[in-house]
Design a protein around this motif. Structure first.
Motif, short mmCIF file in Angstrom:
data_model
loop_
_atom_site.label_atom_id
_atom_site.label_comp_id
_atom_site.label_asym_id
_atom_site.label_seq_id
_atom_site.Cartn_x
_atom_site.Cartn_y
_atom_site.Cartn_z
N THR A 3 -44.61 -43.56 -22.75
CA THR A 3 -43.87 -42.51 -22.05
C THR A 3 -42.49 -43.03 -21.72
N THR A 4 -41.53 -42.15 -21.75
CA THR A 4 -40.14 -42.55 -21.62
C THR A 4 -39.45 -41.85 -20.48
N ASP A 100 -32.88 -46.32 -18.25
CA ASP A 100 -34.06 -45.62 -18.73
C ASP A 100 -35.17 -46.64 -18.93
N TRP A 101 -36.34 -46.16 -19.28
CA TRP A 101 -37.49 -47.06 -19.36
C TRP A 101 -38.57 -46.46 -20.24
N GLU A 102 -39.47 -47.33 -20.66
CA GLU A 102 -40.66 -46.91 -21.40
C GLU A 102 -41.86 -47.58 -20.77
N ILE A 103 -42.99 -46.87 -20.76
CA ILE A 103 -44.22 -47.40 -20.21
C ILE A 103 -45.28 -47.31 -21.29
N SER A 104 -45.95 -48.41 -21.58
CA SER A 104 -47.01 -48.37 -22.57
C SER A 104 -48.15 -47.49 -22.07
N GLY A 105 -48.88 -46.91 -23.00
CA GLY A 105 -49.95 -45.99 -22.64
C GLY A 105 -51.02 -46.61 -21.77
N ASP A 106 -51.19 -47.93 -21.86
CA ASP A 106 -52.21 -48.59 -21.04
C ASP A 106 -51.63 -49.11 -19.72
N ASN A 176 -51.07 -51.24 -13.89
CA ASN A 176 -50.49 -50.95 -12.59
C ASN A 176 -49.71 -49.64 -12.72
N ALA A 177 -50.42 -48.54 -12.51
CA ALA A 177 -49.82 -47.23 -12.71
C ALA A 177 -48.80 -46.88 -11.64
N ALA A 178 -48.80 -47.64 -10.55
CA ALA A 178 -47.87 -47.35 -9.44
C ALA A 178 -46.59 -48.19 -9.52
N GLY A 492 -57.44 -46.48 -8.42
CA GLY A 492 -56.22 -45.72 -8.21
C GLY A 492 -55.00 -46.36 -8.84
N VAL A 493 -54.90 -47.68 -8.75
CA VAL A 493 -53.71 -48.35 -9.26
C VAL A 493 -53.81 -48.61 -10.77
N GLN A 494 -55.04 -48.68 -11.29
CA GLN A 494 -55.19 -48.99 -12.71
C GLN A 494 -55.30 -47.75 -13.59
N GLU A 495 -55.60 -46.62 -13.01
CA GLU A 495 -55.75 -45.39 -13.79
C GLU A 495 -54.38 -44.82 -14.13
N THR A 496 -54.17 -44.51 -15.41
CA THR A 496 -52.87 -44.00 -15.83
C THR A 496 -52.80 -42.48 -15.86
#
Length: 555
Positions: A3-4, A100-106, A176-178, A492-496
């Motif tokens: 995600t970007t 800007d940034w990108e986040i891997s799906g995991d 770390n989804a947060a 909560g923190v690990q769920e994307t």
């Protein structure tokens, strides 16, 4: 899948919008970004005097990663910039030092592209190495100071790597989804390399160099803080009303212990902004507005103002029935109206309403003294004719609540509990003694709270693995319950997936109330009073004050 850029969860946006609606009738200011309406264009120059709640006597510190003191985090917000910023009205994460940034799906890898025109106030450039050094320092600080507040922001952090001078990758061992929201906070603000050469103790006492719109000139614990404008600053986030240097030349911060003195100083013109820890009383609000001041307000994200129990062996609150009765023996609606005014919001759960993923627990918290009495009767706590308090086997149903100073709210709560036969003993202590009281378990109820626009911040109170006080976390819940709470924090923190995260945090909020882990007392609303010649007031997403857009028409 990656995600970007621009992160915003539907739940957060909806909740933020709801909180804005809720707060609309709370005070005369009433919005995250408002001020006394200026009639002219902003004017550069002048100095601002802010009067704060007293300094932290137990932990004097202005190091971004370590401090939890709300007022110091506000100062840091104006001295040190972060990778991202968060819109307080929508929850959207927007660029700041990162473009800007990108986040891997995991959620294991975050890649940030950085601005190339930023410098720290010591003249050194901000680069990818600055971010790598900041995160490595965070890990080092956690080893030296295991309870450092910033630890909850970097759960699972493995390493950070500079891809090139303007690109950095951050790697996590567990999702770390947060973290993206964490990069917008003061606690993960980026400092110059010279700050990380200092020890954690030296940074606490003011050895802090940032890239912010103001420079920290001096921090004198217990006395005050002086800031001066950063010449050449030109990289504010888009959430501000202007670009370029701040308008004010300097900001002076004084600690004032007495609310009445702080209010009186503003009303008399001796200060420009009164920033209390507890909300103004209706009487103080009336005095301030009659002097021409504007009162701004915004609910603080994070845990509400609550008591947490001591359920360890030998304490009355180890008995679930007593916790059940206590939860519904508190008349929170009357508390809010009596102590803070008719328009003050009633607390609805373990978190304040501006916290992402907030779910109201109002039904479970509904005042029901008759049912509370029945629960206690069934548990054998008897209210004899003519007696004020219940007893069982010669023991009085008495709860000890250490406080630093007695307030009208404490007395009102004491009276409310008396109505169902529970004795609340208010025990005044010195702030420096809190750690001992907690470690030795010399309490039944103890209040605390922390501020962050993410529910995971509660782990710093209740998760013994990362809590600022492991004794406090252990005392607050039974061992099996603590395992469930920890698992919910981890989920909560690990769920994307935002919807799945919302489900975990909803379960957590229900458990905190139903099991009597948290006894919410009131919604924490940050109020601030500004003099009539102060303009450009803006709350950040953490309900701190940004000094950047402020200007004074009287200078």
């Amino acid at each position: 899948m990656r995600t970007t850029h621009r992160y915003r969860t539907p739940a957060l946006a909806a909740l933020a919008a709801a909180s804005v609606v809720m707060m609309a009738g709370c005070a005369t200011g009433g919005s995250p970004s408002s001020s006394a309406a200026p009639e002219n264009d902003p004017v550069a120059g002048g100095e601002l005097t802010i009067e704060f709640w007293p300094d932290n006597a137990a932990f004097a510190c202005v190091d971004p990663f370590q401090t939890y003191w709300i007022e110091h985090r506000q100062v840091i917000r104006n001295v040190a910039d972060s990778l991202t910023d968060q819109n307080p009205e929508t929850g959207e994460i927007v660029p700041w030092l990162a473009t800007d940034w990108e986040i891997s799906g995991d959620a294991l890898t975050y890649t940030f592209n950085l601005r190339d025109d930023v410098t720290f106030s010591d003249g050194t450039p901000f680069t990818a190495d600055s971010v790598v050094l900041a995160l490595q320092s965070a890990k080092d600080t956690l080893e030296a100071v295991p309870g450092a507040y910033g630890g909850v922001y970097i759960a699972g952090l493995d390493s950070a790597t500079a891809v090139d001078s303007d690109t950095v990758e951050v790697h996590f061992a567990t999702p770390n989804a947060a973290f993206l929201q964490g990069t917008s906070t003061t606690n993960l603000a980026i400092l110059a390399a010279s700050s990380y050469d200092a020890t954690p103790e030296e940074r606490c006492l003011g050895d802090v160099v940032g890239s912010g719109s103001f420079v920290l000139d001096q921090y004198t614990p217990g006395d005050g803080i002086d800031l001066s404008k950063r010449d050449g600053y030109n990289w504010a986030s888009e959430l501000n009303d202007h670009q370029g240097e701040a308008y004010l030349d300097a900001v002076h911060i004084n600690y004032v212990a007495e609310d009445s003195v702080r209010v009186g100083n503003l009303a008399s013109g001796a200060s420009d902004i009164a920033w209390p820890r507890a909300p103004f009383t209706p009487e103080d609000s009336a005095l301030l507005t009659s002097s021409g001041a504007t009162i701004e307000s915004r609910s603080l994200p994070g845990p509400s103002s609550a008591y947490y129990p001591n359920v360890s062996e030998g304490h009355i609150l180890a008995e679930k029935a007593v916790r059940d009765a206590l939860q519904i023996a508190i008349d929170r609606e009357t508390y809010a109206a009596t102590i803070y005014g008719e328009d003050y919001p009633v607390v609805q759960g373990a978190f304040d309403t501006t916290t992402p993923f907030f779910v109201s627990q109002a039904d479970a918290l509904a005042y029901d003294p008759e049912r509370a009495g029945e629960i206690l009767d069934d548990a054998g706590w008897v209210l004899e004719d003519g007696a004020d308090y219940r007893t069982r086997d010669g023991e009085t149903l008495s709860l000890v609540a250490p406080i630093t100073a007695e307030t009208p709210g404490d007395v009102l709560l004491q009276d409310q509990l008396k109505q169902v036969g529970i004795q609340l003993v208010l025990s005044v202590y010195q702030p420096a003694d809190r750690a001992t009281i907690t470690a030795e378990g010399k309490y039944d109820l103890l209040a605390t709270y922390y501020t962050r626009a993410d529910p995971g911040v509660l782990a710093w109170i209740l998760d013994e693995r990362v809590a600022g006080s492991k004794a406090f976390a252990a005392n607050a819940q039974e061992a099996e319950t603590a395992k469930t709470v920890q698992q919910l924090f981890d989920n909560g923190v690990q769920e994307t997936d935002p919807e799945a995260r919302a489900d975990y945090y909803a379960e957590l909020q229900e458990l905190l109330i139903s099991d009597g882990i948290s006894f919410p007392i009131f919604e924490r609303v940050q109020l601030a009073a500004t003099a009539s010649d102060v303009h450009g007031f803006r709350f950040t997403s953490e309900s701190f004050l940004s000094y950047y857009d402020i200007w004074k028409s009287g200078e």
